[in-house]
Design a protein around this motif. Structure first.
Motif, PDB file in Angstrom:
ATOM      1  N   SER A  14      70.095 -13.776  48.599  1.00  0.00           N
ATOM      2  CA  SER A  14      70.138 -14.779  47.533  1.00  0.00           C
ATOM      3  C   SER A  14      68.862 -14.798  46.707  1.00  0.00           C
ATOM      4  N   GLY A  15      67.736 -14.382  47.297  1.00  0.00           N
ATOM      5  CA  GLY A  15      66.466 -14.407  46.576  1.00  0.00           C
ATOM      6  C   GLY A  15      66.102 -13.106  45.891  1.00  0.00           C
ATOM      7  N   TRP A  16      66.998 -12.111  45.898  1.00  0.00           N
ATOM      8  CA  TRP A  16      66.669 -10.792  45.361  1.00  0.00           C
ATOM      9  C   TRP A  16      66.320 -10.850  43.877  1.00  0.00           C
ATOM     10  N   ASP A  17      67.164 -11.469  43.076  1.00  0.00           N
ATOM     11  CA  ASP A  17      66.903 -11.503  41.637  1.00  0.00           C
ATOM     12  C   ASP A  17      65.604 -12.249  41.329  1.00  0.00           C
ATOM     13  N   ARG A  18      65.336 -13.303  42.078  1.00  0.00           N
ATOM     14  CA  ARG A  18      64.144 -14.112  41.836  1.00  0.00           C
ATOM     15  C   ARG A  18      62.866 -13.389  42.247  1.00  0.00           C
ATOM     16  N   CYS A  19      62.944 -12.595  43.313  1.00  0.00           N
ATOM     17  CA  CYS A  19      61.733 -12.010  43.908  1.00  0.00           C
ATOM     18  C   CYS A  19      61.579 -10.515  43.658  1.00  0.00           C
ATOM     19  N   ARG A  20      62.554  -9.896  43.034  1.00  0.00           N
ATOM     20  CA  ARG A  20      62.529  -8.435  42.921  1.00  0.00           C
ATOM     21  C   ARG A  20      61.267  -7.925  42.245  1.00  0.00           C
ATOM     22  N   ASP A  21      60.898  -8.514  41.118  1.00  0.00           N
ATOM     23  CA  ASP A  21      59.713  -8.022  40.400  1.00  0.00           C
ATOM     24  C   ASP A  21      58.450  -8.165  41.241  1.00  0.00           C
ATOM     25  N   ASP A  22      58.288  -9.310  41.900  1.00  0.00           N
ATOM     26  CA  ASP A  22      57.122  -9.515  42.764  1.00  0.00           C
ATOM     27  C   ASP A  22      57.116  -8.517  43.913  1.00  0.00           C
ATOM     28  N   LEU A  23      58.273  -8.274  44.479  1.00  0.00           N
ATOM     29  CA  LEU A  23      58.373  -7.356  45.609  1.00  0.00           C
ATOM     30  C   LEU A  23      57.996  -5.939  45.200  1.00  0.00           C
ATOM     31  N   GLU A  24      58.541  -5.491  44.091  1.00  0.00           N
ATOM     32  CA  GLU A  24      58.242  -4.129  43.633  1.00  0.00           C
ATOM     33  C   GLU A  24      56.780  -3.987  43.237  1.00  0.00           C
ATOM     34  N   ARG A  25      56.220  -5.029  42.617  1.00  0.00           N
ATOM     35  CA  ARG A  25      54.816  -4.976  42.221  1.00  0.00           C
ATOM     36  C   ARG A  25      53.899  -4.962  43.456  1.00  0.00           C
ATOM     37  N   SER A  26      54.178  -5.818  44.421  1.00  0.00           N
ATOM     38  CA  SER A  26      53.337  -5.870  45.628  1.00  0.00           C
ATOM     39  C   SER A  26      53.421  -4.567  46.411  1.00  0.00           C
ATOM     40  N   ALA A  27      54.618  -4.026  46.527  1.00  0.00           N
ATOM     41  CA  ALA A  27      54.775  -2.770  47.258  1.00  0.00           C
ATOM     42  C   ALA A  27      54.045  -1.630  46.553  1.00  0.00           C
ATOM     43  N   SER A  28      54.101  -1.619  45.241  1.00  0.00           N
ATOM     44  CA  SER A  28      53.408  -0.581  44.488  1.00  0.00           C
ATOM     45  C   SER A  28      51.894  -0.708  44.643  1.00  0.00           C
ATOM     46  N   GLU A  29      51.374  -1.940  44.556  1.00  0.00           N
ATOM     47  CA  GLU A  29      49.931  -2.159  44.694  1.00  0.00           C
ATOM     48  C   GLU A  29      49.428  -1.716  46.069  1.00  0.00           C
ATOM     49  N   GLN A  30      50.221  -1.963  47.102  1.00  0.00           N
ATOM     50  CA  GLN A  30      49.802  -1.654  48.478  1.00  0.00           C
ATOM     51  C   GLN A  30      50.281  -0.281  48.952  1.00  0.00           C
ATOM     52  N   ARG A  31      50.982   0.436  48.082  1.00  0.00           N
ATOM     53  CA  ARG A  31      51.529   1.753  48.420  1.00  0.00           C
ATOM     54  C   ARG A  31      52.442   1.704  49.640  1.00  0.00           C
ATOM     55  N   HIS A  32      53.292   0.686  49.645  1.00  0.00           N
ATOM     56  CA  HIS A  32      54.310   0.549  50.684  1.00  0.00           C
ATOM     57  C   HIS A  32      55.623   1.142  50.184  1.00  0.00           C
ATOM     58  N   ASP A  33      56.350   1.774  51.071  1.00  0.00           N
ATOM     59  CA  ASP A  33      57.652   2.315  50.704  1.00  0.00           C
ATOM     60  C   ASP A  33      58.673   1.181  50.590  1.00  0.00           C
ATOM     61  N   LEU A  34      59.499   1.233  49.539  1.00  0.00           N
ATOM     62  CA  LEU A  34      60.616   0.307  49.387  1.00  0.00           C
ATOM     63  C   LEU A  34      61.903   1.045  49.743  1.00  0.00           C
ATOM     64  N   VAL A  35      62.646   0.501  50.696  1.00  0.00           N
ATOM     65  CA  VAL A  35      63.880   1.123  51.159  1.00  0.00           C
ATOM     66  C   VAL A  35      64.989   0.088  51.063  1.00  0.00           C
ATOM     67  N   LYS A  36      66.057   0.411  50.329  1.00  0.00           N
ATOM     68  CA  LYS A  36      67.167  -0.528  50.197  1.00  0.00           C
ATOM     69  C   LYS A  36      68.127  -0.367  51.369  1.00  0.00           C
ATOM     70  N   LEU A  37      68.466  -1.503  51.967  1.00  0.00           N
ATOM     71  CA  LEU A  37      69.481  -1.493  53.013  1.00  0.00           C
ATOM     72  C   LEU A  37      70.836  -1.185  52.392  1.00  0.00           C
ATOM     73  N   ASP A  38      71.636  -0.419  53.091  1.00  0.00           N
ATOM     74  CA  ASP A  38      72.924  -0.011  52.556  1.00  0.00           C
ATOM     75  C   ASP A  38      73.962  -0.045  53.665  1.00  0.00           C
ATOM     76  N   PRO A  39      75.252  -0.227  53.312  1.00  0.00           N
ATOM     77  CA  PRO A  39      76.291  -0.349  54.350  1.00  0.00           C
ATOM     78  C   PRO A  39      76.498   0.907  55.170  1.00  0.00           C
ATOM     79  N   ASP A  40      76.085   2.059  54.660  1.00  0.00           N
ATOM     80  CA  ASP A  40      76.240   3.310  55.409  1.00  0.00           C
ATOM     81  C   ASP A  40      75.021   3.653  56.259  1.00  0.00           C
TER      82      ASP A  40
END
Length: 312
Positions: A14-40
């Motif tokens: 539910s918070g994805w749209d609200r937090c997506r930009d912050d999440l991507e920015r923080s991960a980029s700043e800290q050089r953390h990998d972003l991995v999307k969960l998927d049904p497969d």
């Protein structure tokens, strides 16, 4: 630490749209990998091929529970430290470990950098096996867990879950309940509801097990006996404000193992997943995973207290 952190994102949280930009920015700043969960479960292949030291889950309690269940099934749960960046609706487990309501940067830093604490899980057997992180609610808890509206949460706060149950009182079924504990002692009740918990909260912040800690090696069992509507409403107030010991309206127990038998079969909500059963066994799995918890978390004991509580 920073070079070995992967952020597992639930894009349906539910918070994805609200937090997506912050999440991507923080991960980029800290050089953390972003991995999307998927049904497969392609995310599993990614962390197998390039295993981080820590997996931080962005999502709600249900997202964290599903990731933990999958890691446990794949015999990978002990390979990783875990962190939780709350992005769900209720975020009840996040409340116990002190992650709910933090400013974004504090939440991200705690989830990715705070030393991990060993915490408990709950094993459930009712013909099949389940593993949950927070709580199983049954009776009215199993019936109303998905019916607490956002408007009611804003209006009633942590009492919204209980008030939703009270509004169903005229149609709430009653259950004959028998609890059997690890030492073969038994207790019998006529009940509206039951909770078996490791965390403190359900339904968006209602303290169904107000003294529970996620790392004490114990299950907290809360029994809601049949009572008039005025008493049921008062029991919710007692529990919310910590007066339940004095009033005696609610029965509470702690145990390492408990069997619940009921007539008729109880509807359960197991970390949000619905089940129905007339006989369920619950057992604690102590120190089963390592999770980053906020230093001021109300639902986490100190390491020394945990060691004392779980000594045979």
């Amino acid at each position: 630490m920073n070079s070995s952190v992967s952020i597992l994102c639930n894009p349906h949280a539910s918070g994805w749209d609200r937090c997506r930009d912050d999440l991507e920015r923080s991960a980029s700043e800290q050089r953390h990998d972003l991995v999307k969960l998927d049904p497969d479960d392609h995310w599993l292949d990614q962390i197998r091929n390039n295993p981080p030291q820590r997996l931080c889950i962005f999502g709600g309690d249900g997202t964290l529970s599903k990731v933990v269940q999958k890691l446990d099934h794949e015999k990978m749960l002990d390979r990783f430290e875990l962190g939780l960046i709350p992005g769900g609706t209720g975020n009840d487990f996040a409340r116990s470990i002190g992650m709910h309501g933090l400013p974004w940067r504090d939440a991200y830093a705690t989830a990715t950098e705070q030393p991990a604490t060993p915490i408990d899980l709950i094993d459930i057997r009712n013909g099949s096996a389940h593993l949950i992180i927070n709580a199983a609610t049954a009776g009215f808890g199993g019936l109303v867990s998905g019916e607490v509206s956002s408007a009611d949460k804003q209006r009633w706060g942590s009492m919204a879950y209980w008030i939703t149950a009270v509004t169903h009182l005229t149609s709430l079924p009653k259950y004959s309940l028998e609890l059997t504990f690890q030492d073969d002692t038994q207790a019998k009740f006529e009940v509206f509801g039951l909770a078996v918990a490791s965390g403190r909260y359900v339904g968006g912040g209602f303290p169904v097990a107000p003294e529970a800690t996620v790392n004490d090696g114990l299950l907290d069992v809360t029994v809601v006996p049949v009572m008039p509507v005025s008493e049921l409403l008062a029991a919710g107030v007692d529990t919310t404000f910590g007066w339940y010991h004095e009033s005696g309206r609610i029965a509470t127990f702690t145990a390492r193992w408990v069997r619940v038998e009921s007539t008729p079969p109880l509807p359960y909500s197991l970390d949000g997943e619905t089940e129905q059963s007339d006989g369920v066994e619950f057992s604690v799995r102590p120190a089963a995973m390592r999770v980053a918890c906020h230093a001021e978390a109300v639902g986490v004991q100190s390491h020394g207290a945990f060691q004392t509580a779980t000594q045979p």
